[in-house]
Design a protein around this motif. Structure first.
Motif, PDB file in Angstrom:
ATOM      1  N   THR A 113      -4.167  19.011   7.189  1.00  0.00           N
ATOM      2  CA  THR A 113      -3.328  18.104   7.976  1.00  0.00           C
ATOM      3  C   THR A 113      -2.957  16.870   7.153  1.00  0.00           C
ATOM      4  O   THR A 113      -1.803  16.417   7.162  1.00  0.00           O
ATOM      5  CB  THR A 113      -4.062  17.664   9.258  1.00  0.00           C
ATOM      6  N   LEU A 114      -3.938  16.335   6.424  1.00  0.00           N
ATOM      7  CA  LEU A 114      -3.685  15.151   5.593  1.00  0.00           C
ATOM      8  C   LEU A 114      -2.690  15.470   4.475  1.00  0.00           C
ATOM      9  O   LEU A 114      -1.846  14.634   4.135  1.00  0.00           O
ATOM     10  CB  LEU A 114      -4.998  14.638   5.000  1.00  0.00           C
ATOM     11  N   LYS A 115      -2.774  16.662   3.904  1.00  0.00           N
ATOM     12  CA  LYS A 115      -1.849  17.036   2.834  1.00  0.00           C
ATOM     13  C   LYS A 115      -0.412  17.094   3.358  1.00  0.00           C
ATOM     14  O   LYS A 115       0.534  16.716   2.656  1.00  0.00           O
ATOM     15  CB  LYS A 115      -2.256  18.383   2.239  1.00  0.00           C
ATOM     16  N   THR A 116      -0.248  17.578   4.595  1.00  0.00           N
ATOM     17  CA  THR A 116       1.077  17.592   5.219  1.00  0.00           C
ATOM     18  C   THR A 116       1.595  16.166   5.417  1.00  0.00           C
ATOM     19  O   THR A 116       2.758  15.869   5.138  1.00  0.00           O
ATOM     20  CB  THR A 116       1.021  18.313   6.576  1.00  0.00           C
TER      21      THR A 116
ATOM     22  N   ILE B 213       0.855  -1.191   0.000  1.00  0.00           N
ATOM     23  CA  ILE B 213       0.000   0.000   0.000  1.00  0.00           C
ATOM     24  C   ILE B 213       0.890   1.240   0.000  1.00  0.00           C
ATOM     25  O   ILE B 213       1.709   1.423   0.904  1.00  0.00           O
ATOM     26  CB  ILE B 213      -0.911   0.034   1.238  1.00  0.00           C
ATOM     27  N   LYS B 214       0.741   2.077  -1.012  1.00  0.00           N
ATOM     28  CA  LYS B 214       1.476   3.341  -1.068  1.00  0.00           C
ATOM     29  C   LYS B 214       0.750   4.345  -0.170  1.00  0.00           C
ATOM     30  O   LYS B 214      -0.367   4.763  -0.472  1.00  0.00           O
ATOM     31  CB  LYS B 214       1.563   3.839  -2.509  1.00  0.00           C
ATOM     32  N   VAL B 215       1.386   4.710   0.946  1.00  0.00           N
ATOM     33  CA  VAL B 215       0.724   5.507   1.975  1.00  0.00           C
ATOM     34  C   VAL B 215       0.284   6.867   1.442  1.00  0.00           C
ATOM     35  O   VAL B 215      -0.837   7.319   1.704  1.00  0.00           O
ATOM     36  CB  VAL B 215       1.649   5.682   3.206  1.00  0.00           C
ATOM     37  N   ASP B 216       1.159   7.551   0.685  1.00  0.00           N
ATOM     38  CA  ASP B 216       0.778   8.864   0.181  1.00  0.00           C
ATOM     39  C   ASP B 216      -0.397   8.776  -0.786  1.00  0.00           C
ATOM     40  O   ASP B 216      -1.265   9.656  -0.830  1.00  0.00           O
ATOM     41  CB  ASP B 216       1.973   9.569  -0.471  1.00  0.00           C
ATOM     42  N   ALA B 217      -0.473   7.678  -1.549  1.00  0.00           N
ATOM     43  CA  ALA B 217      -1.599   7.482  -2.464  1.00  0.00           C
ATOM     44  C   ALA B 217      -2.890   7.247  -1.685  1.00  0.00           C
ATOM     45  O   ALA B 217      -3.956   7.763  -2.055  1.00  0.00           O
ATOM     46  CB  ALA B 217      -1.327   6.308  -3.399  1.00  0.00           C
ATOM     47  N   PHE B 218      -2.801   6.490  -0.578  1.00  0.00           N
ATOM     48  CA  PHE B 218      -3.987   6.231   0.246  1.00  0.00           C
ATOM     49  C   PHE B 218      -4.504   7.526   0.865  1.00  0.00           C
ATOM     50  O   PHE B 218      -5.716   7.790   0.879  1.00  0.00           O
ATOM     51  CB  PHE B 218      -3.650   5.207   1.327  1.00  0.00           C
ATOM     52  N   ILE B 219      -3.576   8.343   1.372  1.00  0.00           N
ATOM     53  CA  ILE B 219      -3.985   9.633   1.943  1.00  0.00           C
ATOM     54  C   ILE B 219      -4.615  10.510   0.863  1.00  0.00           C
ATOM     55  O   ILE B 219      -5.606  11.202   1.101  1.00  0.00           O
ATOM     56  CB  ILE B 219      -2.779  10.345   2.583  1.00  0.00           C
ATOM     57  N   GLY B 220      -4.050  10.456  -0.339  1.00  0.00           N
ATOM     58  CA  GLY B 220      -4.606  11.218  -1.449  1.00  0.00           C
ATOM     59  C   GLY B 220      -6.032  10.793  -1.768  1.00  0.00           C
ATOM     60  O   GLY B 220      -6.883  11.634  -2.087  1.00  0.00           O
ATOM     61  N   GLU B 221      -6.316   9.488  -1.678  1.00  0.00           N
ATOM     62  CA  GLU B 221      -7.668   8.991  -1.917  1.00  0.00           C
ATOM     63  C   GLU B 221      -8.635   9.504  -0.851  1.00  0.00           C
ATOM     64  O   GLU B 221      -9.791   9.826  -1.149  1.00  0.00           O
ATOM     65  CB  GLU B 221      -7.674   7.455  -1.929  1.00  0.00           C
ATOM     66  N   ILE B 222      -8.170   9.588   0.398  1.00  0.00           N
ATOM     67  CA  ILE B 222      -9.014  10.119   1.477  1.00  0.00           C
ATOM     68  C   ILE B 222      -9.328  11.588   1.216  1.00  0.00           C
ATOM     69  O   ILE B 222     -10.467  12.044   1.393  1.00  0.00           O
ATOM     70  CB  ILE B 222      -8.322   9.950   2.841  1.00  0.00           C
ATOM     71  N   ILE B 223      -8.321  12.358   0.784  1.00  0.00           N
ATOM     72  CA  ILE B 223      -8.526  13.774   0.490  1.00  0.00           C
ATOM     73  C   ILE B 223      -9.564  13.953  -0.617  1.00  0.00           C
ATOM     74  O   ILE B 223     -10.443  14.815  -0.540  1.00  0.00           O
ATOM     75  CB  ILE B 223      -7.193  14.451   0.102  1.00  0.00           C
ATOM     76  N   LYS B 224      -9.486  13.115  -1.647  1.00  0.00           N
ATOM     77  CA  LYS B 224     -10.470  13.180  -2.738  1.00  0.00           C
ATOM     78  C   LYS B 224     -11.877  12.937  -2.208  1.00  0.00           C
ATOM     79  O   LYS B 224     -12.838  13.593  -2.609  1.00  0.00           O
ATOM     80  CB  LYS B 224     -10.142  12.136  -3.807  1.00  0.00           C
ATOM     81  N   THR B 225     -12.009  11.974  -1.296  1.00  0.00           N
ATOM     82  CA  THR B 225     -13.314  11.664  -0.721  1.00  0.00           C
ATOM     83  C   THR B 225     -13.841  12.837   0.092  1.00  0.00           C
ATOM     84  O   THR B 225     -15.029  13.191   0.005  1.00  0.00           O
ATOM     85  CB  THR B 225     -13.224  10.416   0.176  1.00  0.00           C
ATOM     86  N   LEU B 226     -12.967  13.465   0.881  1.00  0.00           N
ATOM     87  CA  LEU B 226     -13.381  14.618   1.688  1.00  0.00           C
ATOM     88  C   LEU B 226     -13.774  15.797   0.807  1.00  0.00           C
ATOM     89  O   LEU B 226     -14.663  16.577   1.170  1.00  0.00           O
ATOM     90  CB  LEU B 226     -12.256  15.019   2.649  1.00  0.00           C
ATOM     91  N   ASP B 227     -13.106  15.933  -0.347  1.00  0.00           N
ATOM     92  CA  ASP B 227     -13.462  17.016  -1.273  1.00  0.00           C
ATOM     93  C   ASP B 227     -14.924  16.908  -1.694  1.00  0.00           C
ATOM     94  O   ASP B 227     -15.588  17.911  -1.915  1.00  0.00           O
ATOM     95  CB  ASP B 227     -12.566  16.970  -2.515  1.00  0.00           C
ATOM     96  N   GLY B 228     -15.412  15.686  -1.797  1.00  0.00           N
ATOM     97  CA  GLY B 228     -16.791  15.484  -2.217  1.00  0.00           C
ATOM     98  C   GLY B 228     -17.808  15.770  -1.127  1.00  0.00           C
ATOM     99  O   GLY B 228     -19.015  15.752  -1.384  1.00  0.00           O
ATOM    100  N   LEU B 229     -17.322  16.022   0.103  1.00  0.00           N
ATOM    101  CA  LEU B 229     -18.233  16.294   1.221  1.00  0.00           C
ATOM    102  C   LEU B 229     -18.365  17.783   1.526  1.00  0.00           C
ATOM    103  O   LEU B 229     -19.127  18.166   2.419  1.00  0.00           O
ATOM    104  CB  LEU B 229     -17.740  15.563   2.487  1.00  0.00           C
ATOM    105  N   ASP B 230     -17.635  18.623   0.810  1.00  0.00           N
ATOM    106  CA  ASP B 230     -17.640  20.055   1.096  1.00  0.00           C
ATOM    107  C   ASP B 230     -19.035  20.671   1.001  1.00  0.00           C
ATOM    108  O   ASP B 230     -19.377  21.580   1.753  1.00  0.00           O
ATOM    109  CB  ASP B 230     -16.689  20.793   0.141  1.00  0.00           C
ATOM    110  N   SER B 231     -19.835  20.180   0.056  1.00  0.00           N
ATOM    111  CA  SER B 231     -21.164  20.762  -0.154  1.00  0.00           C
ATOM    112  C   SER B 231     -22.269  19.977   0.551  1.00  0.00           C
ATOM    113  O   SER B 231     -23.454  20.207   0.298  1.00  0.00           O
ATOM    114  CB  SER B 231     -21.462  20.821  -1.660  1.00  0.00           C
ATOM    115  N   PHE B 232     -21.880  19.065   1.456  1.00  0.00           N
ATOM    116  CA  PHE B 232     -22.867  18.225   2.140  1.00  0.00           C
ATOM    117  C   PHE B 232     -23.716  19.058   3.095  1.00  0.00           C
ATOM    118  O   PHE B 232     -23.198  19.888   3.852  1.00  0.00           O
ATOM    119  CB  PHE B 232     -22.149  17.118   2.904  1.00  0.00           C
TER     120      PHE B 232
END
Length: 336
Positions: free
Chosen positions: A229-232, A188-207
Protein backbone atom coordinates in the motif's frame (compact mmCIF):
# COMPACT_ATOMS: atom_id res chain seq x y z
CA UNK A 1 20.04 81.41 24.77
CA UNK A 2 23.30 79.70 23.80
CA UNK A 3 22.83 77.25 26.66
CA UNK A 4 19.32 76.48 25.44
CA UNK A 5 20.51 75.86 21.86
CA UNK A 6 23.34 73.67 23.17
CA UNK A 7 20.88 71.67 25.29
CA UNK A 8 18.59 71.14 22.27
CA UNK A 9 21.53 70.00 20.11
CA UNK A 10 22.72 67.55 22.76
CA UNK A 11 19.17 66.20 23.14
CA UNK A 12 18.85 65.67 19.37
CA UNK A 13 22.21 63.88 19.29
CA UNK A 14 21.16 61.61 22.16
CA UNK A 15 17.86 60.76 20.45
CA UNK A 16 19.69 59.99 17.20
CA UNK A 17 22.20 57.81 19.02
CA UNK A 18 19.45 55.88 20.84
CA UNK A 19 17.53 55.44 17.58
CA UNK A 20 20.60 54.04 15.85
CA UNK A 21 21.23 51.74 18.80
CA UNK A 22 17.66 50.43 18.69
CA UNK A 23 17.84 49.90 14.95
CA UNK A 24 21.11 48.05 15.44
CA UNK A 25 19.64 45.84 18.19
CA UNK A 26 16.62 44.84 16.11
CA UNK A 27 18.47 44.36 12.85
CA UNK A 28 17.41 41.13 11.18
CA UNK A 29 20.14 38.52 11.14
CA UNK A 30 21.00 36.95 7.79
CA UNK A 31 19.16 33.60 7.46
CA UNK A 32 21.44 30.59 7.17
CA UNK A 33 21.16 26.97 6.00
CA UNK A 34 20.95 24.05 8.41
CA UNK A 35 24.04 21.85 8.59
CA UNK A 36 22.78 19.05 10.86
CA UNK A 37 19.13 18.35 9.98
CA UNK A 38 18.45 15.82 12.72
CA UNK A 39 19.89 18.02 15.48
CA UNK A 40 17.80 20.97 14.29
CA UNK A 41 14.66 18.82 14.22
CA UNK A 42 15.42 17.82 17.82
CA UNK A 43 15.67 21.52 18.74
CA UNK A 44 12.25 22.10 17.16
CA UNK A 45 10.87 19.11 19.10
CA UNK A 46 12.25 20.61 22.34
CA UNK A 47 10.64 23.97 21.56
CA UNK A 48 7.27 22.21 21.11
CA UNK A 49 7.56 20.15 24.31
CA UNK A 50 7.96 23.25 26.51
CA UNK A 51 4.22 23.92 26.67
CA UNK A 52 2.70 20.97 24.81
CA UNK A 53 4.20 17.79 26.24
CA UNK A 54 3.65 16.59 29.81
CA UNK A 55 2.94 12.88 29.29
CA UNK A 56 3.48 10.63 32.33
CA UNK A 57 4.59 6.99 32.31
CA UNK A 58 1.02 5.77 32.93
CA UNK A 59 -1.18 8.36 31.14
CA UNK A 60 -1.25 9.87 27.66
CA UNK A 61 -3.81 12.57 26.98
CA UNK A 62 -4.38 13.94 23.46
CA UNK A 63 -5.70 17.35 22.45
CA UNK A 64 -5.17 17.94 18.72
CA UNK A 65 -6.80 20.62 16.58
CA UNK A 66 -5.92 21.15 12.92
CA UNK A 67 -7.47 23.34 10.22
CA UNK A 68 -6.93 22.67 6.52
CA UNK A 69 -7.82 25.35 3.94
CA UNK A 70 -8.18 24.66 0.24
CA UNK A 71 -9.68 27.49 -1.80
CA UNK A 72 -13.12 28.23 -0.34
CA UNK A 73 -13.18 24.90 1.51
CA UNK A 74 -12.13 24.59 5.16
CA UNK A 75 -11.86 21.35 7.15
CA UNK A 76 -11.17 21.02 10.86
CA UNK A 77 -9.92 17.87 12.55
CA UNK A 78 -9.90 17.36 16.29
CA UNK A 79 -8.68 14.34 18.24
CA UNK A 80 -9.28 14.26 21.98
CA UNK A 81 -9.18 11.73 24.79
CA UNK A 82 -6.37 9.52 25.95
CA UNK A 83 -5.10 6.22 27.27
CA UNK A 84 -3.94 5.14 30.71
CA UNK A 85 -2.64 2.00 32.40
CA UNK A 86 -4.25 3.07 35.68
CA UNK A 87 -7.08 0.91 37.00
CA UNK A 88 -10.61 2.24 36.35
CA UNK A 89 -9.32 4.94 33.98
CA UNK A 90 -11.82 6.15 31.38
CA UNK A 91 -9.85 5.41 28.22
CA UNK A 92 -11.52 6.93 25.18
CA UNK A 93 -10.65 8.64 21.91
CA UNK A 94 -12.74 11.01 19.82
CA UNK A 95 -12.01 11.94 16.20
CA UNK A 96 -14.19 14.69 14.74
CA UNK A 97 -14.06 16.12 11.22
CA UNK A 98 -16.05 19.15 10.07
CA UNK A 99 -15.98 20.45 6.49
CA UNK A 100 -17.35 23.81 5.34
CA UNK A 101 -17.68 25.26 1.83
CA UNK A 102 -17.93 29.06 1.69
CA UNK A 103 -18.64 29.05 5.41
CA UNK A 104 -21.60 26.66 5.09
CA UNK A 105 -21.51 23.21 6.72
CA UNK A 106 -20.95 20.60 4.01
CA UNK A 107 -20.22 17.46 6.02
CA UNK A 108 -19.25 16.27 9.48
CA UNK A 109 -18.75 13.08 11.39
CA UNK A 110 -17.40 11.98 14.76
CA UNK A 111 -15.97 8.61 15.75
CA UNK A 112 -15.74 7.84 19.46
CA UNK A 113 -14.20 4.65 20.79
CA UNK A 114 -13.96 3.54 24.40
CA UNK A 115 -13.44 0.23 26.20
CA UNK A 116 -16.98 -0.96 25.37
CA UNK A 117 -17.80 0.07 21.80
CA UNK A 118 -17.29 2.44 18.90
CA UNK A 119 -19.84 5.17 18.08
CA UNK A 120 -20.24 6.92 14.74
CA UNK A 121 -22.24 10.15 14.48
CA UNK A 122 -22.97 11.64 11.05
CA UNK A 123 -23.86 15.13 9.85
CA UNK A 124 -27.54 14.63 10.67
CA UNK A 125 -26.78 13.72 14.28
CA UNK A 126 -27.61 10.03 13.84
CA UNK A 127 -25.39 7.77 15.98
CA UNK A 128 -24.73 4.07 15.51
CA UNK A 129 -23.00 1.80 18.04
CA UNK A 130 -20.85 -1.25 17.29
CA UNK A 131 -19.72 -3.38 20.24
CA UNK A 132 -17.43 -5.56 18.12
CA UNK A 133 -14.78 -2.79 18.09
CA UNK A 134 -13.42 -1.29 21.32
CA UNK A 135 -10.24 -0.19 23.09
CA UNK A 136 -8.42 -3.01 24.89
CA UNK A 137 -7.77 -2.59 28.59
CA UNK A 138 -4.24 -1.41 29.36
CA UNK A 139 -4.40 -2.01 33.11
CA UNK A 140 -2.14 -5.05 32.94
CA UNK A 141 -0.01 -3.76 30.07
CA UNK A 142 3.65 -3.35 30.93
CA UNK A 143 4.21 -0.21 28.92
CA UNK A 144 5.67 3.20 29.75
CA UNK A 145 3.60 5.63 27.69
CA UNK A 146 6.07 8.52 28.00
CA UNK A 147 8.95 6.28 26.95
CA UNK A 148 6.87 4.97 24.04
CA UNK A 149 6.35 8.52 22.71
CA UNK A 150 10.05 9.26 23.08
CA UNK A 151 10.92 6.07 21.20
CA UNK A 152 8.49 7.04 18.43
CA UNK A 153 10.16 10.46 18.22
CA UNK A 154 13.60 8.88 18.00
CA UNK A 155 12.32 6.72 15.14
CA UNK A 156 10.46 9.41 13.17
CA UNK A 157 12.96 12.32 13.35
CA UNK A 158 15.68 10.48 11.38
CA UNK A 159 13.07 9.51 8.75
CA UNK A 160 12.06 13.16 8.44
CA UNK A 161 15.67 14.33 8.32
CA UNK A 162 16.39 11.96 5.43
CA UNK A 163 13.30 13.25 3.57
CA UNK A 164 14.04 16.98 3.77
CA UNK A 165 15.42 18.80 0.76
CA UNK A 166 18.67 20.20 2.18
CA UNK A 167 18.47 23.38 0.10
CA UNK A 168 15.16 24.33 1.74
CA UNK A 169 16.10 23.93 5.43
CA UNK A 170 16.69 27.52 6.58
CA UNK A 171 16.96 29.17 10.01
CA UNK A 172 15.99 32.85 10.21
CA UNK A 173 16.61 34.54 13.62
CA UNK A 174 15.35 38.01 14.53
CA UNK A 175 16.34 39.79 17.75
CA UNK A 176 13.35 40.48 19.99
CA UNK A 177 14.43 42.41 23.09
CA UNK A 178 17.01 40.31 24.91
CA UNK A 179 16.09 37.06 23.13
CA UNK A 180 15.48 35.93 19.55
CA UNK A 181 12.52 34.82 17.49
CA UNK A 182 13.50 32.02 15.11
CA UNK A 183 11.67 30.86 12.00
CA UNK A 184 12.47 27.43 10.56
CA UNK A 185 11.45 26.57 7.00
CA UNK A 186 11.96 23.28 5.16
CA UNK A 187 10.38 21.06 2.53
CA UNK A 188 9.54 17.37 3.09
CA UNK A 189 9.57 15.21 -0.04
CA UNK A 190 6.56 12.95 0.58
CA UNK A 191 7.68 10.06 -1.63
CA UNK A 192 11.09 10.09 0.08
CA UNK A 193 9.44 9.99 3.52
CA UNK A 194 7.27 7.03 2.49
CA UNK A 195 10.39 5.35 1.13
CA UNK A 196 12.09 5.77 4.52
CA UNK A 197 9.09 4.12 6.23
CA UNK A 198 9.28 1.18 3.79
CA UNK A 199 12.98 0.74 4.58
CA UNK A 200 12.15 0.64 8.29
CA UNK A 201 9.41 -1.96 7.77
CA UNK A 202 11.83 -4.08 5.72
CA UNK A 203 13.94 -4.40 8.85
CA UNK A 204 10.98 -5.82 10.80
CA UNK A 205 10.31 -8.79 8.51
CA UNK A 206 12.39 -11.15 10.65
CA UNK A 207 11.14 -9.80 13.99
CA UNK A 208 10.10 -12.49 16.49
CA UNK A 209 6.46 -11.81 17.37
CA UNK A 210 6.00 -14.76 19.75
CA UNK A 211 6.29 -12.57 22.86
CA UNK A 212 3.98 -9.81 21.58
CA UNK A 213 0.29 -9.36 22.46
CA UNK A 214 -2.07 -10.92 19.91
CA UNK A 215 -3.16 -7.55 18.50
CA UNK A 216 0.42 -6.44 17.77
CA UNK A 217 1.37 -9.84 16.36
CA UNK A 218 -1.53 -9.57 13.90
CA UNK A 219 -0.25 -6.18 12.72
CA UNK A 220 3.19 -7.68 12.03
CA UNK A 221 1.51 -10.35 9.91
CA UNK A 222 0.10 -7.57 7.73
CA UNK A 223 3.48 -5.93 7.06
CA UNK A 224 3.62 -7.21 3.48
CA UNK A 225 0.21 -5.73 2.66
CA UNK A 226 1.09 -2.46 4.41
CA UNK A 227 4.32 -2.12 2.41
CA UNK A 228 2.52 -2.71 -0.89
CA UNK A 229 0.00 0.00 0.00
CA UNK A 230 2.84 2.39 0.88
CA UNK A 231 4.60 1.66 -2.42
CA UNK A 232 1.41 2.63 -4.29
CA UNK A 233 1.22 5.86 -2.26
CA UNK A 234 4.89 6.54 -2.98
CA UNK A 235 4.26 6.49 -6.73
CA UNK A 236 1.20 8.75 -6.43
CA UNK A 237 3.05 11.32 -4.31
CA UNK A 238 6.06 11.69 -6.60
CA UNK A 239 7.17 15.35 -6.74
CA UNK A 240 4.79 16.30 -3.89
CA UNK A 241 6.54 18.50 -1.30
CA UNK A 242 5.13 19.64 2.04
CA UNK A 243 6.55 23.06 2.89
CA UNK A 244 6.81 23.54 6.65
CA UNK A 245 7.09 26.85 8.53
CA UNK A 246 7.72 26.78 12.29
CA UNK A 247 7.98 29.88 14.50
CA UNK A 248 9.59 29.95 17.95
CA UNK A 249 10.26 32.70 20.47
CA UNK A 250 12.47 33.25 23.51
CA UNK A 251 15.64 31.72 22.05
CA UNK A 252 19.09 32.60 23.36
CA UNK A 253 22.11 33.25 21.16
CA UNK A 254 25.32 31.38 21.99
CA UNK A 255 28.60 31.39 20.13
CA UNK A 256 29.30 28.15 18.27
CA UNK A 257 32.82 27.58 19.59
CA UNK A 258 33.42 24.44 17.52
CA UNK A 259 31.97 25.81 14.30
CA UNK A 260 33.57 24.47 11.14
CA UNK A 261 33.88 26.49 7.93
CA UNK A 262 30.31 25.68 6.77
CA UNK A 263 28.63 25.95 10.18
CA UNK A 264 26.98 29.08 11.64
CA UNK A 265 28.96 31.19 14.11
CA UNK A 266 26.01 31.38 16.52
CA UNK A 267 23.40 28.93 17.77
CA UNK A 268 19.82 29.86 18.68
CA UNK A 269 18.22 27.52 21.20
CA UNK A 270 15.90 27.25 24.20
CA UNK A 271 12.79 28.91 22.77
CA UNK A 272 9.20 27.73 22.68
CA UNK A 273 7.07 27.00 19.63
CA UNK A 274 4.43 29.62 18.83
CA UNK A 275 2.96 28.36 15.53
CA UNK A 276 3.41 25.99 12.63
CA UNK A 277 2.02 25.74 9.11
CA UNK A 278 2.14 23.04 6.45
CA UNK A 279 1.57 23.98 2.83
CA UNK A 280 1.51 21.80 -0.28
CA UNK A 281 0.27 21.91 -3.85
CA UNK A 282 -1.26 18.83 -5.46
CA UNK A 283 -2.99 18.19 -8.76
CA UNK A 284 -6.72 17.45 -8.66
CA UNK A 285 -7.20 14.35 -10.80
CA UNK A 286 -10.77 15.36 -11.69
CA UNK A 287 -10.09 18.96 -12.77
CA UNK A 288 -6.38 18.51 -13.64
CA UNK A 289 -5.77 21.78 -11.79
CA UNK A 290 -3.19 22.48 -9.07
CA UNK A 291 -4.72 22.98 -5.64
CA UNK A 292 -2.94 24.46 -2.62
CA UNK A 293 -3.68 23.10 0.84
CA UNK A 294 -2.63 24.91 4.03
CA UNK A 295 -2.73 23.24 7.44
CA UNK A 296 -2.23 24.92 10.83
CA UNK A 297 -3.23 24.25 14.43
CA UNK A 298 -1.87 22.88 17.68
CA UNK A 299 -1.07 19.51 19.23
CA UNK A 300 -0.85 18.84 22.96
CA UNK A 301 0.07 15.57 24.70
CA UNK A 302 -0.70 15.71 28.43
CA UNK A 303 -0.59 13.60 31.59
CA UNK A 304 -4.38 13.59 31.98
CA UNK A 305 -7.05 12.14 29.71
CA UNK A 306 -8.98 14.88 27.91
CA UNK A 307 -12.69 14.27 28.71
CA UNK A 308 -14.76 12.65 25.94
CA UNK A 309 -18.58 12.68 26.03
CA UNK A 310 -19.88 9.20 25.22
CA UNK A 311 -23.26 9.20 23.36
CA UNK A 312 -26.25 8.06 25.43
CA UNK A 313 -28.60 7.50 22.48
CA UNK A 314 -27.78 5.36 19.44
CA UNK A 315 -28.92 2.71 17.01
CA UNK A 316 -27.26 -0.69 17.20
CA UNK A 317 -25.24 -1.42 14.08
CA UNK A 318 -26.43 -4.71 12.59
CA UNK A 319 -24.33 -7.09 10.44
CA UNK A 320 -24.91 -6.89 6.70
CA UNK A 321 -26.46 -10.37 6.24
CA UNK A 322 -28.22 -11.10 2.90
CA UNK A 323 -31.94 -11.79 3.13
CA UNK A 324 -32.73 -15.50 2.56
CA UNK A 325 -35.30 -14.45 -0.02
CA UNK A 326 -32.68 -12.71 -2.17
CA UNK A 327 -32.26 -14.42 -5.54
CA UNK A 328 -28.48 -14.76 -5.19
CA UNK A 329 -26.62 -15.89 -8.30
CA UNK A 330 -29.65 -15.61 -10.56
CA UNK A 331 -31.05 -19.07 -9.79
CA UNK A 332 -33.72 -20.33 -7.42
CA UNK A 333 -32.66 -20.95 -3.82
CA UNK A 334 -33.26 -24.30 -2.18
CA UNK A 335 -34.27 -23.41 1.36
CA UNK A 336 -35.01 -26.97 2.40
Amino acid sequence: MKKKISFICVTILLVCAMTLALVGCNKEIEPFAVVDKQTTLSEIWNSWTKENFSVSSDTLGIDLNLTAKEGTSESTLSIKGGLSTKANSKNALSLKMVKKDNGVLADSYEIIIDTEAVYLTNKDGKTTKNTEIFLPSLTDAKVDLKETITMAKDLILPLLANSIDESTFIIAPVKNGKTYDVKYTFGIKVDAFIGEIIKTLDGLDSFDTSSLPTELAEIFKMLGQIKETLKTMQVKTKDVVINVTINTTGNTQTKNEDASKDEPKYLYEGGKLTSFELKTTIKNEETNQDETIEVSGNIKLTNTIVPVTIPTEWEEETPNVPDINDNVGGGEQDLA
